[in-house]
Design a protein around this motif. Structure first.
Motif, PDB file in Angstrom:
ATOM      1  N   SER A 295       2.571 -26.016  13.543  1.00  0.00           N
ATOM      2  CA  SER A 295       3.301 -27.188  13.056  1.00  0.00           C
ATOM      3  C   SER A 295       2.332 -28.287  12.645  1.00  0.00           C
ATOM      4  N   GLY A 296       2.581 -28.852  11.470  1.00  0.00           N
ATOM      5  CA  GLY A 296       1.777 -29.968  10.993  1.00  0.00           C
ATOM      6  C   GLY A 296       2.515 -31.281  11.164  1.00  0.00           C
ATOM      7  N   PHE A 297       2.113 -32.292  10.388  1.00  0.00           N
ATOM      8  CA  PHE A 297       2.722 -33.615  10.476  1.00  0.00           C
ATOM      9  C   PHE A 297       3.032 -34.108   9.069  1.00  0.00           C
ATOM     10  N   LYS A 298       4.184 -34.728   8.928  1.00  0.00           N
ATOM     11  CA  LYS A 298       4.523 -35.310   7.633  1.00  0.00           C
ATOM     12  C   LYS A 298       3.697 -36.561   7.379  1.00  0.00           C
ATOM     13  N   ASN A 299       3.459 -37.335   8.443  1.00  0.00           N
ATOM     14  CA  ASN A 299       2.657 -38.555   8.330  1.00  0.00           C
ATOM     15  C   ASN A 299       1.787 -38.703   9.567  1.00  0.00           C
ATOM     16  N   HIS A 300       0.573 -39.184   9.355  1.00  0.00           N
ATOM     17  CA  HIS A 300      -0.292 -39.584  10.465  1.00  0.00           C
ATOM     18  C   HIS A 300      -1.264 -40.633   9.951  1.00  0.00           C
ATOM     19  N   GLU A 301      -0.963 -41.903  10.274  1.00  0.00           N
ATOM     20  CA  GLU A 301      -1.755 -43.034   9.802  1.00  0.00           C
ATOM     21  C   GLU A 301      -1.873 -42.997   8.277  1.00  0.00           C
ATOM     22  N   TYR A 302      -3.106 -42.795   7.736  1.00  0.00           N
ATOM     23  CA  TYR A 302      -3.295 -42.802   6.286  1.00  0.00           C
ATOM     24  C   TYR A 302      -3.122 -41.420   5.655  1.00  0.00           C
ATOM     25  N   LEU A 303      -2.769 -40.426   6.442  1.00  0.00           N
ATOM     26  CA  LEU A 303      -2.624 -39.064   5.937  1.00  0.00           C
ATOM     27  C   LEU A 303      -1.153 -38.738   5.684  1.00  0.00           C
ATOM     28  N   ARG A 304      -0.922 -37.868   4.707  1.00  0.00           N
ATOM     29  CA  ARG A 304       0.424 -37.391   4.409  1.00  0.00           C
ATOM     30  C   ARG A 304       0.397 -35.867   4.309  1.00  0.00           C
ATOM     31  N   TYR A 305       1.464 -35.248   4.790  1.00  0.00           N
ATOM     32  CA  TYR A 305       1.641 -33.797   4.682  1.00  0.00           C
ATOM     33  C   TYR A 305       0.435 -33.037   5.252  1.00  0.00           C
ATOM     34  N   VAL A 306       0.187 -33.260   6.521  1.00  0.00           N
ATOM     35  CA  VAL A 306      -0.915 -32.587   7.213  1.00  0.00           C
ATOM     36  C   VAL A 306      -0.466 -31.177   7.583  1.00  0.00           C
ATOM     37  N   GLU A 307      -1.237 -30.170   7.164  1.00  0.00           N
ATOM     38  CA  GLU A 307      -0.868 -28.787   7.458  1.00  0.00           C
ATOM     39  C   GLU A 307      -2.102 -27.914   7.554  1.00  0.00           C
ATOM     40  N   LEU A 308      -1.930 -26.790   8.235  1.00  0.00           N
ATOM     41  CA  LEU A 308      -3.013 -25.825   8.411  1.00  0.00           C
ATOM     42  C   LEU A 308      -2.623 -24.537   7.700  1.00  0.00           C
ATOM     43  N   ASP A 309      -3.450 -24.106   6.743  1.00  0.00           N
ATOM     44  CA  ASP A 309      -3.147 -22.920   5.943  1.00  0.00           C
ATOM     45  C   ASP A 309      -4.296 -21.925   6.013  1.00  0.00           C
ATOM     46  N   ALA A 310      -3.961 -20.650   5.838  1.00  0.00           N
ATOM     47  CA  ALA A 310      -4.986 -19.618   5.720  1.00  0.00           C
ATOM     48  C   ALA A 310      -5.617 -19.699   4.333  1.00  0.00           C
ATOM     49  N   ASP A 311      -6.921 -19.493   4.263  1.00  0.00           N
ATOM     50  CA  ASP A 311      -7.643 -19.478   2.991  1.00  0.00           C
ATOM     51  C   ASP A 311      -7.529 -18.077   2.403  1.00  0.00           C
ATOM     52  N   VAL A 312      -6.731 -17.943   1.352  1.00  0.00           N
ATOM     53  CA  VAL A 312      -6.476 -16.613   0.789  1.00  0.00           C
ATOM     54  C   VAL A 312      -7.692 -16.064   0.051  1.00  0.00           C
TER      55      VAL A 312
END
Length: 505
Positions: A295-312
């Motif tokens: 699970s990521g975050f929609k907002n965190h301070e100055y960041l938007r749409y924080v997510e962790l993805d696999a590098d294809v």
């Protein structure tokens, strides 16, 4: 007439398309046809008694067409004589039409040079079969270019017909010959040229030094945690917040193996239909993979749409991605490996627009992370190093101090140590470094002192009652204000200092 004009236009269009396709099909470079006399002589000796299209090579001679352009003339066992240009020799070695004797392979490691090497395949096999670890160095155009990871070896194989990359080639036309399977689940495919270069680089380790960590499994991400906004360095007005990436075990590699990059994407606005630039800050985690959905975050301070993805595009690699406003985050992120099975990505924001370096701040660094350029190469500690390191320790101690008054007094001692460091410097870069840190403290201390004196006056309720503070406390605060007055940068600070001095006197 109109039919002739139409036919002519069709002909011109067809010709244009043909020429375009022809240009696109041409290689980006042309391998040289000729080489130097010295290289030609060495190459002739290597090719002698080999095989060309299953016919044994009787002898090879060196010939030239000018002063510096040499090529080869080969005599085969069937009596034929052939002119061999260097680019053709390279092509034949790639397709196995030209084979060396004694189980060797001719390689041209450079794509534009006639420099060549000979892979002793038997030596390569003995080396790689005895290897327990492989030093993987990332290639050009990779964000990790030039950096290395030491990975545990599982097994080595020669590619067979059932393998996916059997008979396939890389961008230079070299066939893949081998596959090295590693304990972390990745596979490395090698051409003859790859094998030759890796042997030269000693990339296959039979015995691993005690101080080297061998990665035998991937770092598996379990969750993401928010780290709230907090002051990092009040002297430079730097604020910090972060994201903690939690893994299933210890992170046995250094922070510089986790680089970052900023990616600009042109996305279409559904309302206006116009393309708008969006910036994403990406942190790269090699030798890593996700465990289920993170699970990521929609907002965190100055960041938007924080997510962790696999590098294809890469094996066993994940990316921590967030949309950012480049104007809000004017300092690069800083990666910190913790002792609790996690990595903290620290993001910074500062109102000081002159700062362009990441927040590997003087007072927050470990001793081993300080710039070695200011130190002498000898092992013996110099007088400058002694004084400079004392100042570093004092600044670190001050910034960890919650009591503002004690913090200021510690900064005063640090200023004395920096002065001694400057006096004992032996090189320009040493004195420049000491004075740079001194000026930084001098520039930021007036604001800190003003705040400390204001809080002290409020605590004693002197302003409203008209009472006088303890003489010793007043003397100390007045000394601080004298220092602040000397280095106050603005008229507003000068006015505040004068007002506070009148209350204390």
């Amino acid at each position: 007439m109109w039919e002739r004009i139409l036919n002519k236009n069709i002909y011109l269009i067809a010709l244009t398309v043909f020429l375009l396709l022809t240009c696109l099909s041409l290689p980006a470079f042309a391998f040289p046809e000729y080489t130097s006399r010295q290289k030609a002589l060495k190459l002739a000796a290597v090719l002698d008694h080999g095989y060309f299209k299953s016919i044994k090579i009787s002898s090879v001679f060196v010939k030239n067409r000018g002063k510096d352009d040499y090529y080869l003339q080969a005599i085969l066992d069937d009596g034929s004589s052939r002119k061999w240009l260097i680019n053709r020799i390279r092509e034949w070695t790639q397709t196995d039409e030209l084979i060396l004797s004694k189980n060797r392979a001719l390689v041209f490691p450079s794509e534009q040079s006639t420099d060549f090497g000979v892979l002793e395949k038997n030596d390569f096999y003995r080396t790689i079969l005895n290897a327990t670890a492989f030093v993987k160095t990332f290639d050009k155009h990779d964000i990790l270019e030039g950096k290395s990871l030491v990975l545990g070896v599982l097994r080595f194989r020669i590619l067979q017909a059932e393998d996916s990359k059997f008979m396939s080639t890389n961008d230079l036309g070299d066939r893949y010959r081998y596959v090295l399977e590693l304990e972390n689940g990745t596979r490395e495919f090698f051409t003859y040229s790859d094998a030759f270069v890796l042997l030269q680089r000693s990339a296959f380790l039979e015995e691993v030094p005690e101080n080297v960590n061998v990665l035998r499994k991937t770092f598996k991400v379990l969750e993401l945690k928010k780290i709230p906004l907090q002051i990092e360095d009040e002297l430079r007005e730097i604020w910090r917040f972060g994201i903690e990436v939690v893994f299933d075990g210890p992170i046995e590699t250094s922070p510089d193996r986790f680089p970052y990059q900023v990616v600009e994407l042109k996305l279409k606005d559904p309302k206006t239909g116009r393309f708008k630039a969006q910036f994403y800050l990406q942190i790269i985690f090699p030798n890593s993979e996700k465990i289920g959905e993170i699970s990521g975050f929609k907002n965190h301070e100055y960041l938007r749409y924080v997510e962790l993805d696999a590098d294809v595009a890469h094996q066993k690699r994940v990316i921590l991605r967030a949309m950012v406003n480049p104007d809000a985050l004017n300092l690069p992120p800083f990666i910190e490996v913790t002792d609790r099975n996690s990595i903290i990505v620290n993001y910074y924001s500062s109102t000081d627009q002159s700062l362009t370096q990441p927040p590997d701040l003087l007072a927050s660094r470990s001793l081993g992370e300080l710039p070695r350029s200011v130190f002498t190469p000898e092992q013996q500690e110099t007088e400058f190093e002694k004084n400079y390191m004392e100042a570093v320790e004092l600044i670190r101690k001050a910034q960890a101090q919650l009591n503002t008054d004690l913090r200021i007094e510690t900064y005063f001692v640090a200023l004395k140590a920096l002065k001694q460091a400057a006096l004992s410097a032996e090189f320009d870069i040493q004195i420049a470094q000491a004075l740079k840190q001194r000026d930084l403290l001098l520039r930021k201390m007036p604001k800190l002192i003003i705040r400390n004196v204001q809080m002290s006056i409020l605590a004693l309720n002197l302003e409203s009652t008209g009472a006088k503070a303890d003489p010793k406390l007043s003397e100390k605060l007045l000394k601080q204000l004298i220092h602040a007055e000397r280095y106050a940068a603005t008229q507003e600070q000068q006015q505040k200092i004068a007002s506070l001095q009148s209350i204390l006197r």
